[in-house]
Design an enzyme around this catalytic site. Structure first.
Site, short mmCIF file in Angstrom:
data_model
loop_
_atom_site.label_atom_id
_atom_site.label_comp_id
_atom_site.label_asym_id
_atom_site.label_seq_id
_atom_site.Cartn_x
_atom_site.Cartn_y
_atom_site.Cartn_z
N ASP A 47 6.71 0.86 58.86
CA ASP A 47 5.58 0.03 58.51
C ASP A 47 5.17 0.79 57.54
OD1 ASP A 47 5.58 -1.21 61.44
OD2 ASP A 47 4.08 0.55 61.89
N ALA A 48 5.94 2.38 56.90
CA ALA A 48 5.45 2.73 55.04
C ALA A 48 6.11 2.31 54.46
CB ALA A 48 5.81 4.07 55.56
N TYR A 50 6.79 -1.17 54.39
CA TYR A 50 6.45 -2.38 54.38
C TYR A 50 4.74 -2.28 53.71
CZ TYR A 50 3.76 -6.34 55.49
OH TYR A 50 3.26 -7.71 55.54
N ASP A 51 3.84 -1.09 54.09
CA ASP A 51 3.05 -0.97 53.12
C ASP A 51 2.86 -0.70 51.66
OD1 ASP A 51 1.26 1.13 55.76
OD2 ASP A 51 1.60 -1.24 55.73
N GLU A 131 7.00 22.14 54.09
CA GLU A 131 5.65 22.63 55.17
C GLU A 131 5.09 21.81 56.10
OE1 GLU A 131 2.26 20.91 52.83
OE2 GLU A 131 3.34 21.46 51.22
N LYS A 133 4.55 18.56 58.39
CA LYS A 133 4.28 17.36 58.35
C LYS A 133 3.18 16.59 59.34
CE LYS A 133 5.47 12.49 57.40
NZ LYS A 133 4.60 11.45 58.05
N ASP A 135 0.78 15.23 62.51
CA ASP A 135 0.96 13.61 63.03
C ASP A 135 -0.83 13.65 62.93
OD1 ASP A 135 1.59 11.52 63.05
OD2 ASP A 135 2.47 12.05 65.14
N ARG A 154 -6.73 6.24 53.77
CA ARG A 154 -5.60 6.02 53.21
C ARG A 154 -5.95 4.69 52.85
NH1 ARG A 154 -0.54 4.18 54.26
NH2 ARG A 154 0.64 4.16 52.50
N TYR A 243 -2.90 19.22 51.46
CA TYR A 243 -1.52 19.45 51.17
C TYR A 243 -1.24 19.19 49.84
CZ TYR A 243 -1.27 15.53 53.53
OH TYR A 243 -1.68 14.29 54.24
N LYS A 307 8.23 18.92 49.25
CA LYS A 307 8.39 19.11 47.63
C LYS A 307 8.84 20.12 46.22
CE LYS A 307 4.41 17.20 50.49
NZ LYS A 307 2.49 18.13 50.68
N LYS A 331 12.26 14.48 59.40
CA LYS A 331 11.87 14.25 60.72
C LYS A 331 12.35 14.70 61.93
CE LYS A 331 8.57 10.84 60.47
NZ LYS A 331 8.47 9.51 60.68
N CYS A 425 28.96 -19.57 73.31
CA CYS A 425 27.90 -19.24 73.31
C CYS A 425 26.74 -19.61 74.44
CB CYS A 425 27.24 -20.77 72.13
SG CYS A 425 25.62 -20.39 71.76
N CYS A 428 24.34 -23.01 73.90
CA CYS A 428 24.81 -24.29 73.35
C CYS A 428 27.07 -24.98 73.70
CB CYS A 428 25.60 -24.99 71.70
SG CYS A 428 27.07 -24.17 70.99
N CYS A 443 28.78 -17.68 67.85
CA CYS A 443 28.98 -18.76 67.82
C CYS A 443 29.49 -19.75 67.35
CB CYS A 443 27.55 -19.75 68.58
SG CYS A 443 27.61 -21.36 68.04
N CYS A 449 24.37 -26.32 67.14
CA CYS A 449 24.08 -25.02 67.94
C CYS A 449 23.12 -25.10 68.25
CB CYS A 449 24.64 -23.90 67.81
SG CYS A 449 23.95 -22.59 68.86
S1 IVH Z 1 2.36 14.70 50.85
C1 IVH Z 1 2.99 12.08 47.70
N1 IVH Z 1 2.54 16.44 52.99
O1 IVH Z 1 2.75 12.11 55.93
C2 IVH Z 1 2.80 12.06 48.92
N2 IVH Z 1 1.79 13.87 53.15
O2 IVH Z 1 4.60 9.93 55.85
C3 IVH Z 1 2.19 12.52 49.82
N3 IVH Z 1 1.67 13.62 55.69
O3 IVH Z 1 0.65 9.83 54.05
C4 IVH Z 1 1.34 12.59 50.95
N4 IVH Z 1 1.52 15.96 56.59
O4 IVH Z 1 -0.26 10.94 55.16
C5 IVH Z 1 2.16 14.75 52.50
N5 IVH Z 1 2.65 17.97 54.12
C6 IVH Z 1 2.31 16.60 54.48
C7 IVH Z 1 1.76 16.10 55.27
C8 IVH Z 1 2.17 14.51 54.46
C9 IVH Z 1 1.23 14.62 56.94
C10 IVH Z 1 0.97 12.72 55.98
C11 IVH Z 1 0.25 11.37 55.07
C12 IVH Z 1 1.03 10.64 54.06
C13 IVH Z 1 2.10 10.64 55.23
C14 IVH Z 1 3.49 9.96 54.45
#
Ligand code: IVH
Length: 704
Positions: A47-48, A50-51, A131, A133, A135, A154, A243, A307, A331, A425, A428, A443, A449
């Protein structure tokens, strides 16, 4: 998961014609992924990702409003922001992060950075921060003169929802910044989240009230922040970690670490699990440490974000469309669950591939109920030794389709039989075989077919291809079943077929005069479809949108493409050599194209189609640019850019990139180590230049 091929040029550096091409490209890509997601229920990208495509499309449209296409995805994509909130356009887009999953991926991320920055092999890597991530959901807080002026979610990355009144109720978000060094304008970004304990307590209270319970802390946070009545938000225990940042009139420090310290001093909560890393080992140690702490943390996290610390390097590294090059999310492993394999369905794809799909006893995996999972192909079933009745481990990684990863042998029923993959198949009955060296079982029925024909027709009309409004998978199936549309060409006879039918379309269930008229008009409109769409729509194996574009640009007309394929049947022909010489087209691809176009059945449909429609050549890109229409060859070592980058720039400007030098070559860009190509170019009098000259010619050195 598929990588997303997106143009990396920052939006603010695109020229008008580059933007036009980029929008055309994005329209096709987004349409394709819409279809995979909505039409086929088989998304190929997260999704990300795609977004990010949608966000880039919007960013380009915002800069070049005159280029908004009639088929613009932003006119089609369901508005991602709720209508009830006022919109806020982010002055700096809020994009997402790329993901990595393994230690090797982390090393690769660092190697990519080193390559991009042209670091010497023995140079130390640039330090990074690591750091958690969080949720939750990201939020942008704009401060002017140290005062909070607005808060925006966002949204789609470019336009978010104005939730200022709600943000003001969150204790971790200061209404006014404290301390010193506060810039005039500073947009703080971070994550709104709910702690695990608060989430459980909220759900218990909701349940007692008979109100909605939330699936997880993230949903609870999102639902609580997006309330029209801010007294509801105020009653919810929301928190915020700072962050990152967006627009800033000045920066308080020149490192990520330094800015975080200022954010803390200004009154924000900054995650205290943040680590400083000088080596890949440091990064992996930080990851393990945070992963170990995960269960004990008060809030949910789903990975670690690395980062690059130095902001000047961040700037140099910049962004690819979807995400910064200077940051990545590592992840945590995907979520898994065990359930029973009830059946294996075989789906037949457009090119005849038989794909086994596991039908499962529904099971929750990471908050989503899963009842189908992919088994990929015949070899994978054999490797797993998956049998109907087995208990299997299902994995969902990020947003990708769930997959079966393991069989729980201890639970195997005594009577479970090995699964025998069909050799015919299921639709068909034609033999289904795997070609030499390929895992896919296909097939062999081709156009006989029904499954392949219908899938092929669906592809033909899809948004990335002919893009016929109102003609989707469902309608194609109905027309096929009725016998009205058996080949793509029949689509262009639909109005006539309907007019001559006992029951015309407007009298069908679910249709009326207007919808039928609109469909006929949409079909009519596509008689002059762009050539690359037409070529892509043919559904030739290995010919994706970019190959279709290359062919369209190289040959200029459908007839010329077909003539080239006919001539290329002879591998000793000039036509064959020319085709293989197009950078991006390989021998295997040429073979499938030639086979497809020269097959009698396909040819009959193509010829028939070309009597009904008239695909138009692509617009000349970057008309007037000195490299537009030129054939360029790169040789030797490129010192300031990678080959792919150089190629992409050339193509954006309308040039064709070839592999070898011939009389048709206009420019040879020669770097150190250039050998035979340089010699040949000189003999042929081809314009030879070095990389620096190329950069000037293509405007790359206008960068600062
Ligand atoms: S930095 C340009 N730091 O993860 C990069 N994002 O998958 C800016 N998120 O949309 C994001 N913890 O909502 C950053 N420590 C962290 C984060 C973090 C969670 C989320 C954030 C972002 C999404 C990206």
């Amino acid at each position: 998961m598929k990588a997303v091929a997106v143009d990396a040029t920052p939006v603010d550096r695109l020229t008008h014609s580059e933007a036009r091409r980029a929008l055309a490209d994005l329209a096709m890509q987004i349409a394709y992924h819409d279809k995979r997601y909505h039409g086929d229920d088989a998304p190929e990208i997260s999704d990300a990702d795609y977004d990010a495509l949608v966000a880039r499309n919007r960013a380009i449209e915002a800069r070049f409003p005159d280029l908004v296409r009639s088929d613009s995805p932003s006119l089609k994509v369901g508005a991602p922001t709720a209508e009830k909130f006022e919109k806020i356009t982010h002055s700096v887009p809020m994009l997402s992060l790329g993901n990595v999953f393994s230690d090797d991926d982390v090393q690769e991320f660092i190697d990519r950075i080193a390559r991009f920055l042209n670091l010497k092999a023995d140079a130390p890597m640039p330090p990074l921060t690591a750091e958690p991530k969080i949720d939750g959901l990201s939020l942008a807080l704009r401060y002017e003169g140290g005062q909070l002026v607005h808060a925006a979610t966002r949204g789609d990355g470019l336009v978010g929802e104005n939730v200022t009144h709600n943000a003001r109720t969150i204790g971790d978000i200061p209404g006014a910044l404290s301390g010193t060094d506060i810039p005039d304008v500073f947009e703080v970004r971070g994550e709104v989240y709910m702690s695990k304990a608060d989430f459980l307590a909220l759900n218990a209270a909701q349940e007692q009230k008979g109100a909605k319970v939330f699936a997880n802390p993230r949903n609870a946070a999102a639902g609580s922040l997006r309330q029209l009545d801010s007294s509801i938000t105020a009653a919810r225990p929301l928190r915020f970690f700072a962050y990152a940042w967006g627009e800033a009139s000045a920066m308080p420090a020149d490192t990520q670490w330094g800015v975080l310290a200022h954010l803390r001093a200004w009154g924000f909560v900054v995650n205290d699990q943040t680590r400083f890393c000088r080596t890949v080992d440091d990064m992996l140690a930080a990851y393990r440490e945070i992963e170990t702490a995960r269960g004990d943390l008060a809030y949910d996290i789903d990975g670690v974000v690395y980062k690059v610390d130095n902001l000047a390097l961040q700037k140099r590294l910049g962004f690819v469309a979807r995400a910064p090059r200077w940051a990545v999310a590592h992840k945590f492993p995907a979520e898994r669950a065990v359930t029973r394999l009830d059946a294996i369905d075989i789906q037949v794809g457009r090119t005849g591939t038989l794909t086994p799909v596991a039908k499962l006893e529904p099971v929750g995996v990471g908050g989503v109920i899963v009842s189908n999972a992919t088994l990929h192909n015949r070899d994978e079933i054999a490797r797993l030794d998956a049998r109907i009745g087995d208990h299997v481990v299902i994995q969902r990684a990020g947003d990708v389709i769930p997959q079966v990863v393991e069989v729980v042998m201890d639970k195997r029923p005594a009577d479970a039989e090995p699964y025998i993959f069909p050799d015919t198949c299921p639709r068909c009955g034609s033999p289904a075989v795997a070609e030499d060296g390929e895992v896919a079982v296909r097939c062999t029925g081709g156009l006989s077919c029904a499954a392949q024909v219908v899938e092929q027709l669906k592809h033909f009309v899809s948004r990335g291809a002919m893009d016929i409004e109102g003609l989707g998978a469902k309608q194609v199936e109905a027309f096929y079943d009725k016998g009205w549309v058996k080949t793509a060409a029949d689509i262009f006879r639909l109005e006539e077929t309907s007019a001559n039918a006992d029951v015309p379309l407007e009298e069908w269930d679910g249709w009326g005069e207007t919808s039928a008229r609109n469909l006929f008009a949409a079909i009519e409109d596509r008689r002059s479809v762009a050539l690359d769409r037409f070529l892509f729509a043919l559904g030739i194996r290995h010919v994706g949108q970019s190959t279709a574009r290359l062919l369209a640009r190289t040959y200029g007309s459908a007839e010329a493409v077909i003539a080239a394929m006919d001539a290329a049947r002879d591998p000793d022909s000039q036509a064959y050599a020319d085709l293989v010489n197009i950078d991006g087209i390989g021998k295997k691809m040429v073979q499938t194209m030639v086979d497809f176009v020269t097959s009698d059945a396909n040819r009959a449909v193509i010829d028939d189609l070309l009597t009904l429609i008239n695909p138009k050549p692509l617009d000349v890109v970057a008309e007037g640019h000195p490299v537009s229409g030129k054939t360029v060859v790169f040789t030797g070592t490129l010192e300031t850019m990678k080959r792919d980058e150089a190629k992409a720039t050339a193509e954006r400007l309308g040039a064709k990139v070839a592999n070898s030098v011939s009389a048709k070559t206009h420019i040879l860009v020669a770097g150190p180590g250039a050998g035979s190509k340089l010699k040949k170019a000189k003999e042929l009098g081809v314009d030879v230049m070095n990389e620096a000259a190329w950069r000037v010619l293509t405007g790359l050195d206008d960068d600062d």
